[in-house]
Design an enzyme around this catalytic site. Structure first.
Site, PDB file in Angstrom:
ATOM      1  N   ARG A 174       0.010 -18.233 -59.454  1.00  0.00           N
ATOM      2  CA  ARG A 174       0.226 -16.770 -59.995  1.00  0.00           C
ATOM      3  C   ARG A 174       0.811 -16.730 -61.335  1.00  0.00           C
ATOM      4  NH1 ARG A 174      -2.681 -16.497 -56.332  1.00  0.00           N
ATOM      5  NH2 ARG A 174      -2.713 -15.111 -54.857  1.00  0.00           N
ATOM      6  N   SER A 247      -0.567  -8.147 -52.643  1.00  0.00           N
ATOM      7  CA  SER A 247       0.726  -8.897 -52.496  1.00  0.00           C
ATOM      8  C   SER A 247       1.835  -8.334 -53.310  1.00  0.00           C
ATOM      9  CB  SER A 247       0.548 -10.375 -52.565  1.00  0.00           C
ATOM     10  OG  SER A 247      -0.414 -10.930 -51.624  1.00  0.00           O
ATOM     11  N   GLU A 343       5.040 -10.015 -57.701  1.00  0.00           N
ATOM     12  CA  GLU A 343       4.149 -10.667 -58.164  1.00  0.00           C
ATOM     13  C   GLU A 343       3.539  -9.742 -59.465  1.00  0.00           C
ATOM     14  OE1 GLU A 343       0.352 -12.268 -56.168  1.00  0.00           O
ATOM     15  OE2 GLU A 343      -0.593 -10.510 -57.093  1.00  0.00           O
TER      16      GLU A 343
END
Ligand code: FAD
Ligand code: EPU
Length: 347
Positions: A174, A247, A343
């Site tokens: 990520r 998420s 995120e």
């Protein structure tokens, strides 16, 4: 009130533009100026103009990984250029260049229809192709960095178009150079290497079971994509039904010894090897175990389907969603001594 729209060579502008329809949380925020660039050749002129030199520039794709907590005082820039070009194809692997404004999931389906594999595990991830390298999108045991050859970008520091190879992008879980230095690069196109034959990734929890339920005996990239599409539709809330950005926190990487101690206490904590002496643990599990799944504060909430997904039940503001996220972070820190990191980009 929406201001005037103006058409220019390769781009258009809208003054005082609403961003509510341009982020999947569906929160209201306004951009002083929204610039839509349909031809990346317009960037040289644009970045030399007063319009972009003056204020801050926020690059926005399809808004599926941002939380807008306020209006944007400068330019919000969106790359809308479309186009998929096969650069070469030796029968085993093709190199394909895709413009930033293509929809990611449409490109995945295009690749499957052309007989190319390699992207099937990344099916149904929302967003634009130009955003895929930013956080190195990943799902079901695959990451996009495995297929990226080069990324074309406008470098605001060099004031020039640049082409970065895979290593220069510094991809990680990520993460990438683009996410770390988010004001520097504007991605204009991505080049992928796509194999016609490759070993399918079926090990992520649920994939083999779903293929079995579909009565697939010999899986192909297309049937794997179908199985993962079904899994994703079951597990994740659909932004068209309820605002969310997937998420909200990354799965935290903790020291192996710490993870071991934690798992002695909580044997059911899902954990995976994280590399370099680290273990990746499930943020969803931590949030659920802290008793927060399904929590609601006004219209800001934690999904009752997936504990890692922050949801907008209606008219929540970005600031209210951010306040709830911080509460989740505080509770998890207090309960497990683990710091959760968001995120999406928090604006
Ligand atoms: P945006 O949200 O518009 O932007 C995200 C970031 O990228 C911002 O920092 C923005 O400034 C930057 N950016 C966007 N375009 C450019 C560009 N051209 N140049 C430079 N910077 C740019 N992600 C996963 O990795 N795996 C998943 O499985 C996954 N599932 C999801 C499921 C749902 C239901 C949702 C809503 C989101 C999910 N996401 C997932 C997150 C999201 O889909 C990805 O991060 C996606 O790549 C974001 O694309 P976007 O076009 O919406 O980018
Ligand atoms: N779990 C819970 N409670 C829940 C949901 C899940 O305890 O409410 C546990 C499950 O037991 C499961 C584990 O968490 O074993 C993992 O769940 P899941 O398979 O749904 O994956 P995730 O770790 O929550 C990650 C990505 C997703 C990606 C999936 C599939 C991150 C931050 N998220 O989620 O990406 O789609 O794996 O690969 O890495 C995104 O980035 O936006 C995103 C959706």
């Amino acid at each position: 009130m929406v201001g005037a729209r103006a058409q220019n060579e390769g781009y258009s502008t809208i003054e005082n533009a609403s961003l509510r329809g341009r982020n999947t949380f569906g929160v209201e925020a306004r951009a002083a100026t929204l610039v839509e660039v349909r031809d990346s050749r317009a960037l040289t002129g644009l970045f030399g103009s007063d319009l972009l030199r003056a204020g801050p520039v926020l690059v926005l794709g399809e808004g599926s990984n941002v939380l807008l907590t306020r209006d944007w005082p400068g330019v919000v820039l969106s790359m809308t250029a479309r186009g998929i070009e096969v650069l070469d194809d030796d029968g085993a692997t093709a190199r394909v260049r895709v413009q930033a404004g293509e929809h990611w999931n449409d490109f995945v389906h295009w690749s499957l229809a052309e007989g190319f594999g390699g992207l099937e595990n990344l099916v149904l991830i929302p967003g634009a192709v130009g955003a895929a390298p930013i956080q190195n999108i990943g799902a079901y045991g695959a990451e996009v960095r495995e297929r990226i050859v080069t990324v074309d970008a406008w470098d605001r520091e060099a004031n020039a178009a640049v082409r970065l190879d895979n290593a220069q992008c510094a991809f990680a879980y990520r993460d990438s150079i683009f996410k770390r230095d988010c004001d520097r690069y504007l991605v204009t196109a991505v080049t992928f290497a796509l194999p016609r034959r490759h070993t399918l990734r079926l090990d992520y929890a649920g994939v083999r079971e779903e293929l079995a339920a579909m009565r697939v005996a010999g899986p192909t990239p297309s049937s794997v994509a179908e199985a993962i599409t079904r899994l994703r539709r079951r597990k994740l809330p659909d932004p068209a039904q309820i605002g969310n950005a997937g998420s909200f926190f990354k799965n935290p990487l903790v020291d192996e010894a710490f993870a071991l101690a934690l798992r002695r206490e909580h044997a059911d904590l899902p954990a995976w090897p994280g590399g370099a002496g680290k273990t990746k643990v499930s943020a969803a599990w931590l949030i659920e175990r802290a008793g927060l799944k399904g929590l609601r504060d006004g219209d800001a909430g934690i999904s009752d389907r997936h504990a890692l997904v922050l949801v907008n039940h209606g008219r929540a503001s970005g600031a209210q969603l951010w306040a709830l996220a911080q509460r989740v972070r505080d509770v998890v820190r207090g309960r497990f001594g683990i710091e959760l990191a968001p995120e999406p980009r928090i604006v």
